[in-house]
Write an enzyme that holds these catalytic residues in place. Structure first.
Site, mmCIF file in Angstrom:
data_model
loop_
_atom_site.group_PDB
_atom_site.id
_atom_site.type_symbol
_atom_site.label_atom_id
_atom_site.label_comp_id
_atom_site.label_asym_id
_atom_site.label_seq_id
_atom_site.Cartn_x
_atom_site.Cartn_y
_atom_site.Cartn_z
ATOM 1 N N CYS A 1 0.838 -1.192 0.000
ATOM 2 C CA CYS A 1 0.000 0.000 0.000
ATOM 3 C C CYS A 1 0.883 1.256 0.000
ATOM 4 O O CYS A 1 1.582 1.508 -0.963
ATOM 5 C CB CYS A 1 -0.975 -0.038 1.180
ATOM 6 S SG CYS A 1 -2.357 1.093 0.987
ATOM 7 N N HIS B 1 -3.456 -5.569 0.951
ATOM 8 C CA HIS B 1 -2.785 -5.744 2.241
ATOM 9 C C HIS B 1 -2.723 -7.218 2.637
ATOM 10 O O HIS B 1 -3.620 -7.694 3.337
ATOM 11 C CB HIS B 1 -3.567 -5.010 3.332
ATOM 12 C CG HIS B 1 -3.415 -3.537 3.318
ATOM 13 N ND1 HIS B 1 -2.432 -2.879 4.031
ATOM 14 C CD2 HIS B 1 -4.131 -2.569 2.703
ATOM 15 C CE1 HIS B 1 -2.548 -1.570 3.848
ATOM 16 N NE2 HIS B 1 -3.576 -1.353 3.057
ATOM 17 N N GLU C 1 -1.005 -8.486 4.912
ATOM 18 C CA GLU C 1 -0.905 -8.612 6.373
ATOM 19 C C GLU C 1 -2.268 -8.501 7.038
ATOM 20 O O GLU C 1 -2.412 -8.792 8.221
ATOM 21 C CB GLU C 1 0.083 -7.569 6.924
ATOM 22 C CG GLU C 1 -0.467 -6.174 7.144
ATOM 23 C CD GLU C 1 -0.635 -5.341 5.867
ATOM 24 O OE1 GLU C 1 -0.423 -5.879 4.768
ATOM 25 O OE2 GLU C 1 -0.993 -4.159 5.975
#
Ligand SMILES: Nc1ncnc2c1ncn2[C@@H]1O[C@H](COP(=O)(O)OP(=O)(O)O)[C@@H](O)[C@H]1O
Ligand SMILES: [Mg+2]
Lengths: 221, 745, 80, 80
Positions: free
Chosen positions: A87, A195, A197
């Site tokens: 990002c 994302h 994560e």
């Protein structure tokens, strides 16, 4: 595996990145302040996290890309150290010249936070190999400036060299050729708007992001 | 009349005085001071005695709220409420309005609203972990509405996303009553260790007062001062009243303050919100019974030539006032410098109980604190309650030919349609603990406590239609629904915050709405052991004598001990049995159905039986905890039909509803009777739940069976779920695409 | 000395903000608008009085930070 | 005809972007930069050739859409 997360003022996915890295590697990630001049030795991965470093003022990632730690990161990436920018991290890496192209304002002009269906475009990178034959994954996006741009020549080259790691299945932001994530020519730097994560914990609805981290560990998901 | 001579000083005349305070209030100032105030002092009285800071119209009624409870650590009186959530941890939360600024400049107004409420939470030592927003816009037909929706959503997202706190839920209504006054209410929730809480009251004499954060500019200086002579030179352009938010600075301020809080350096701390440096310094000193002395020359300033008046009244954002422990200056400086923030020692605490300000070597203000705070005006404004509307007899409402079509209309109406266009602009997942947010089928947002199995459930609620029809019942309902929403996900409701939005309290009929709502809320809070721990009042929401519908927004927080044991309303599957818990009487007064299908906004709202609410809710929560009830939805707007429609859309499955009782079908389907839940479970489990309900004396009814691709009623009226979902999703994007809207920042 | 810098998107780079501006203006009845582009305006206050030196320095600022050469070009105007 | 519009924040309005630009330039060693402000640059292509009429219309566009009068001011340059 020894990992580090770079923290800029305005990073806000730094903790999320660290939690994901620890979950996958079993070891806490080192948190590196942007004002430091050198990364620790012996790292296996550096993550440039999401957020709004420097408020995204001027251009997303522009100011952070010029911070002291980035000079060392550029040097170490050149020596082959794996770097993952997510990002805002992707934006920083393009601004720092580690990756091609630029990330512009979303075509719809609005911030978008949605689950994004993606295609793993090449499983032949050190960030995607754990996906194996799996092509379709869903990983959340949350950004205002995710509209990937590069000139046609560059895009052709990225595609030709297998540097397009992820594409959107339904282009949410106007990105050229539906590109969601690319690697550098050497294959040790990945930038992606989605994302991973945020998709490593079954309790939070999805583990499709695990593959990115497991790939780095050398495993298969 | 006061004997004091001269009655005016420092170039103030009667007109200037009346731009600041009322004639009566000016007399009080003269009496309290024994002299005429100078301009700085008058400005300070003016902001401290404003409705916003002094709660002069509302205070006597707010006292009716229950504010204590087993889990309450700090109730109203601090920057935010604090409740115990076990394991030495606390949740800290508050809700606040930014209505007027958001109407003037929707992006910056709503953004700075988010910034302000975040500061109230991290001031107390809590890391903000969730944001909510309760929005009311005017009619979709009103020419300003589209631009306001666009700007407000972008502003809330723009600030929260950048700061990195997930915006996990909220509510959005449209009604012509808000055409001239939209409501933007933001709630923030934070987490802290119980022993890590900081408060605002100054404790010790001679401690340094530290200013940190952004520089002070001429932002948002009290509108009343605009016409005053003090601004002689300089053009209109020099005096912006709209504050611009800087979320990047806020993010740094959060990190820097939380870092300093681990250093044993802070004696007390307070954000600079409304009335900035004035209210923060006055509140810190007076709540601690001390005095305070500031040298304004040391205040970091963004502009040149700022006067003492301007500095004291500036509402520049992203600033905090800290009373340090002596000797802690170096550590504070190190931390704030590291985060590139301004930091300056601007004064010290004293034992004088006075506010003393120096500027350019002169004393520009020397006021006793008592009159500013404790002796602020307190009004018992007269109020006259309106007659209660008659209940609507369900039998008087004829069933439409096609209930499926009616359901489609209801579910694609502005209030019921999906608000995805808004919440998809909010980062709902940053911090990686969001278990359920706007996109998920759950009656409350769920945010896991970092690193643990427990979670907070958070909701905001208010049904202004009900409050308008009957303030007391509406007040009770707002609290009851918030409690029910928390219960429906399996949480133990803990406490609420509120944001009381009303018109002009000087009008007795408006004051009656305020009093009615507050008393109704207080009753519900009492009955449900659901205390009020913080809140905010926003009055004068009216334009040209037209007040907004009374809107006491409730923000509520509950605890889920094990996040794996919770309920949502997705996952309804073929052959599941649909149970309605609670009694259905077909209450259609002030309902969505009446408004959208019959075109009438009238009748008494559904009565709230607080005992039934508690009994039914406790039963449902127990069934969730026992692992039996996993698919649960609270029944509220549009009743059984609305809840089944939600479940169907979330699950991609239809339902065959069946009813053979006395009520007309429309009343059974769309009645908004309170204290009810819809549960979907497989046949065996449903049978057990039903038996348990009967044993517990809880009304329960089988409303149908899940299955198919459509919602049907008694075998007819089919409404295809895909079509329903498309219509429900389409309304807002179609509306927003219907005109020109620029990117808002 | 003051510098005024215009930062433009390069030709060929899609400009979603510009497109939105043109569309919105057309919607509002400004039919004469056939295209719009949105860029940035950056104004700097500079110490020093040597215009040539300043021109060179501001160019360096643009190349190093203020414009992204992948997508943007710029021009510089200096004034006293 | 072409119109070039500069949209500025009014004096006194906080300009976080400008502050960030100045700080960052200072960090990069451009110490001569004492302040920075960031605004918008909007360029329009317009049908028609009457400059006076265009000036009035573009002003209307600014008031209606392109600038936010609460915090922004603007200027307009027309060229053929
Ligand atoms: N409607 C209300 N219900 C309960 N408490 C309230 C209400 N309104 C205000 N309070 C309390 O009064 C105090 C002052 O409120 P406010 O001025 O809004 O806080 P701040 O100074 O942080 O903006 C706070 O402790 C707040 O919780
Ligand atoms: Mg406060």
């Amino acid at each position: 595996m020894k990992t580090a997360v770079i923290v800029f003022p305005g990073s806000n996915c730094d903790r999320d990145a660290a939690v994901a890295l620890e979950r996958v590697t079993g070891r806490p990630a080192a948190m590196i302040w942007h004002g430091d001049s050198a990364l620790p030795e012996g790292l296996d991965l550096v993550m440039v996290p999401g957020g709004f470093s420097y408020g995204d003022y001027l251009r997303s990632g522009a100011v952070s890309a010029r911070s002291p730690i980035m000079q060392d990161l550029v040097r170490r990436a050149g020596e082959g150290l794996p770097v993952l920018g997510v990002c805002n991290g992707f934006q920083v890496l393009t601004e720092a010249g580690l990756l091609d192209g630029a990330l512009m304002r979303n075509a719809g002009l609005r911030f978008i936070c949605e689950k994004a269906p993606l295609r793993v475009e090449t499983a032949d990178t050190r960030f995607t190999r754990a996906y194996g034959d799996r092509k379709d994954v869903t990983i959340p996006i949350a950004h205002h400036d995710g509209n990937f741009f590069a000139d046609d020549e560059t895009l052709d080259r990225l595609e030709g060299e297998g540097q397009v790691a992820f594409r959107y299945a339904a282009n949410p932001n106007g990105s050229a050729r539906d590109i969601a994530g690319i690697t550098n020519a050497a294959g040790n730097v990945l930038g992606m708007m989605p994302h991973p994560e945020r998709a490593v914990d079954p309790a939070l609805g999805g583990t499709d992001g695990l593959g990115v981290f497991e790939s780095l560990l050398g495993g298969r998901s | 009349m006061s004997e004091i001579n001269p009655r005016y000083a420092d170039g103030i005349d009667e007109q200037v005085a009346l731009e600041h305070v009322t004639a009566e209030e000016y007399e009080t100032i003269l009496t309290e001071l024994g002299r005429a105030p100078n301009r700085v002092e008058l400005g300070i009285f003016s902001v401290m005695w404003s409705e916003h800071c002094s709660y002069k119209s509302s205070r006597v009624h707010l006292a009716k709220f229950p504010t204590t409870g087993e889990r309450v650590v700090y109730g109203p009186g601090e920057n935010a409420g604090v409740v115990d959530i076990d394991d030495g941890e606390v949740a800290v939360f508050k809700m606040e309005s930014h209505n007027h600024p958001s109407f003037i400049e929707p992006y910056q107004g709503s953004a700075t609203g988010v910034g302000g409420i975040l500061r109230d939470v991290f001031t107390m030592g809590a890391r903000p972990v969730a944001l909510m927003n309760a929005l009311r816009f005017g009619s979709p037909d009103h020419p300003k509405t589209r631009q306001l929706v666009s700007g407000v959503a972008a502003g809330i997202g723009g600030y929260g996303n950048c700061v990195g706190v997930p915006t996990v839920g909220g509510e959005t209504n449209f009604h012509p009553g808000y055409n001239g006054n939209i409501l933007v209410n933001a709630m923030a929730v934070g987490l802290a260790k119980r022993e890590g809480i900081f408060t605002a009251a100054a404790r010790e004499v001679g401690y340094p007062v530290l200013y940190v954060g952004a520089k002070t500019g001429r932002d948002g200086i009290h509108g009343a001062t605009m016409a005053s002579a003090e601004f002689g030179e300089g053009s209109e352009e020099k005096r912006p009243t709209v504050q611009v938010g800087d979320p990047f600075t806020e993010k740094k301020l959060i990190e820097a303050c939380l870092e300093l809080m681990t250093e044993n350096a802070i004696s007390s701390i307070q954000d600079m919100g409304a009335a900035g440096l004035t209210s923060s310094s006055v509140e810190m000193a007076s709540s601690g019974g001390l005095g305070i002395e500031l040298d304004l020359d040391h205040v970091p300033q963004r502009e040149t030539g700022m006067t003492a008046y301007e500095m004291m009244l500036s509402e520049s954002q992203e600033r905090m006032l800290i009373i340090l422990k002596p000797g802690a200056e170096p550590v504070a400086e190190r931390i704030f410098r590291k985060w590139d923030l301004d930091v300056a020692t601007i004064g010290r605490t004293t034992d004088t109980s006075r506010l003393v300000l120096k500027h350019k070597g002169e004393i520009v203000c020397d006021l006793p604190l008592d009159p500013i705070g404790e002796k602020a005006p307190k009004y018992r404004r007269p109020y006259t309650e309106a007659a209660k509307p008659a209940a609507v007899d369900p039998k008087s409402i004829a069933d439409p030919a096609d209930l499926g079509a009616a359901l489609l209309t209801v579910m694609s109406s502005p209030d019921m349609a999906s608000k995805r266009w808004i919440w998809s602009q909010y980062d709902r997942h940053v911090m990686a603990d969001t278990v359920a947010s706007s996109e998920d089928p759950a009656d409350a947002a769920i945010v896991r406590i970092h690193g643990r199995d427990k979670a907070l459930a958070i909701t905001t609620d208010c049904t202004p239609r009900y409050c308008f029809a009957d303030p007391r019942e509406g007040g009770r309902q707002a609290v009851a629904e918030a409690w029910r929403n928390l219960t429906a996900v399996g949480a133990d409701p803990i406490a609420i915050t509120d944001c009381l939005n009303f018109g002009n309290p000087e009008r007795p009929e408006i004051m009656a709405q305020f009093v009615g709502c507050v008393e109704g809320m207080a009753e519900a809070c009492e009955a449900l052991s659901f205390p009020v721990v913080s809140g905010n009042v926003s009055l004068y929401n009216e334009t040209d004598g037209k007040a907004i519908p009374p809107t006491p927004a409730v923000g509520a927080v509950g605890l889920i001990p094990d996040v794996a044991v919770r309920a949502g309303y997705g996952g309804m599957a073929e052959d599941m049995v649909l149970l309605v818990v609670g009694e259905t009487a077909g209450a259609l007064g002030a309902s969505i159905y009446l408004r959208e299908i019959e075109g009438r906004e009238e009748g008494a709202p559904p009565p709230v039986d607080l005992a039934a609410e508690k009994r039914n809710g406790d039963f449902v929560r127990a069934e969730i905890r026992a692992g039996r009830a996993k698919i649960v939805h609270d029944l509220s707007e549009a009743g059984i039909a609305g809840a089944v429609a939600d479940m169907a859309m979330a699950s991609g499955a239809g339902a065959k509803l069946a009813y053979s009782g006395e009520l007309p079908l429309a009343a059974w389907l769309f009645g908004e009777d309170q204290a009810r839940y819809l549960i979907a479970a497989d046949e065996t489990t449903a049978a057990t739940i039903r038996e348990n309900a009967i044993k517990a004396g809880v009304p329960v009814e089988v409303a149908g069976i899940a299955g198919g691709d459509a919602i049907t009623v008694n075998g007819g009226h089919a409404l295809d779920v895909t079509r329903l979902k498309r219509a429900n999703e389409a309304w807002l994007p179609d509306f927003m695409a219907g005109g020109e809207v620029m990117a808002a920042e | 000395m003051k510098a005024r810098i215009h930062v433009y998107l390069k030709p060929g780079v899609l400009d979603p903000q510009g497109v939105a501006v043109a569309t919105s203006l057309n919607h509002l009845g400004f039919d004469e608008v056939t295209a719009a582009r949105q860029g940035k305006l950056i104004e700097l206050d500079l110490d020093g009085a040597d215009a040539d030196a300043a021109q060179a320095r501001v160019k360096e600022m643009c190349d190093k930070l203020l414009a992204n050469p992948v997508i943007e070009s710029y021009d510089i105007e200096l004034s006293a």
